[in-house]
Scaffold this motif. Sequence first.
Motif, PDB file in Angstrom:
ATOM      1  N   GLU A  84      -4.264   7.176 -12.343  1.00 12.91           N
ATOM      2  CA  GLU A  84      -2.800   7.218 -12.447  1.00 12.91           C
ATOM      3  C   GLU A  84      -2.302   6.319 -13.576  1.00 12.91           C
ATOM      4  O   GLU A  84      -1.291   6.614 -14.213  1.00 12.91           O
ATOM      5  N   GLU A  87      -2.692   8.391 -16.644  1.00 15.56           N
ATOM      6  CA  GLU A  87      -1.661   9.443 -16.645  1.00 15.56           C
ATOM      7  C   GLU A  87      -0.330   8.868 -17.119  1.00 15.56           C
ATOM      8  O   GLU A  87       0.351   9.457 -17.966  1.00 15.56           O
ATOM      9  N   ALA A 110      -6.387  16.021 -18.161  1.00 19.75           N
ATOM     10  CA  ALA A 110      -7.454  15.745 -17.190  1.00 19.75           C
ATOM     11  C   ALA A 110      -8.787  15.517 -17.900  1.00 19.75           C
ATOM     12  O   ALA A 110      -9.513  14.571 -17.566  1.00 19.75           O
ATOM     13  N   VAL A 128     -10.205  13.666 -12.171  1.00 23.76           N
ATOM     14  CA  VAL A 128      -8.821  14.102 -12.135  1.00 23.76           C
ATOM     15  C   VAL A 128      -8.827  15.584 -12.465  1.00 23.76           C
ATOM     16  O   VAL A 128      -9.493  16.010 -13.410  1.00 23.76           O
ATOM     17  N   SER A 129      -8.087  16.371 -11.698  1.00 17.92           N
ATOM     18  CA  SER A 129      -8.018  17.809 -11.966  1.00 17.92           C
ATOM     19  C   SER A 129      -6.728  18.138 -12.712  1.00 17.92           C
ATOM     20  O   SER A 129      -5.786  17.337 -12.751  1.00 17.92           O
ATOM     21  N   ASP A 131      -4.603  20.173 -11.677  1.00 17.09           N
ATOM     22  CA  ASP A 131      -3.549  20.189 -10.650  1.00 17.09           C
ATOM     23  C   ASP A 131      -3.020  18.783 -10.378  1.00 17.09           C
ATOM     24  O   ASP A 131      -1.817  18.607 -10.153  1.00 17.09           O
ATOM     25  N   ASP A 132      -3.908  17.779 -10.396  1.00 18.02           N
ATOM     26  CA  ASP A 132      -3.462  16.383 -10.234  1.00 18.02           C
ATOM     27  C   ASP A 132      -2.506  16.008 -11.366  1.00 18.02           C
ATOM     28  O   ASP A 132      -1.474  15.375 -11.140  1.00 18.02           O
TER      29      ASP A 132
END
Length: 144
Positions: A84, A87, A110, A128-129, A131-132
Motif C-alpha cells: 500500500e 501504491e 501491480a 499485489v494483483s 484488482d488490488d
Amino acid sequence: MGPIRMRRLFIRRASNVCAALVFSSGAAAQGLSSMSRGWVFEEQGGEALFADVCAACHQPDAKGATGAASYPALAENKDLASAEYLEALLFNGQRAMPPLGGMMSDQQVADVINYVRTHFGNNYRDEVSADDVKAARPRSGPTP
C-alpha cells in the motif's frame, strides 16, 4: 562504478526520460524513440517498467542517488513491506517524484510493485494483483 561515471550515467538517463516526456509523441511518430509515447507507459512487466521508468532516478541497482536531488534507495527497503505504501507513492507522488501510477494500467502498477518488492534484496512475496490496484486507485480520472 566511480562517482563521476555514475553521475554521467544518471544525467544521461534523466535527460532521456525528460526528453521522452517532452518530445515523445513527435519523435515516436518519426520512428526515433523506443520509449513510451505520450502520457501512458507502453512497457509491460515489472522488470521493463523498472528499467525504463524507475531506474533513471532510483538507479539500475535500485540503490538510489544523491546529487541535484535525493532519490531514495529501493534496494533492501523496509518501507516496501507494505504494498500500500508503494501504491500511494505511485498514485500521489512524493517530493520530486511525480504520480507515475496515473500513467500506468492497473496491471502495470501491480507488476512494477511486485518486481521491486521481490528484487534488489527485497523479499516481500505477498503479490499485489491488478484488482488490488484498481481498488486502491484514486477515482480522479480514467485508467490508462
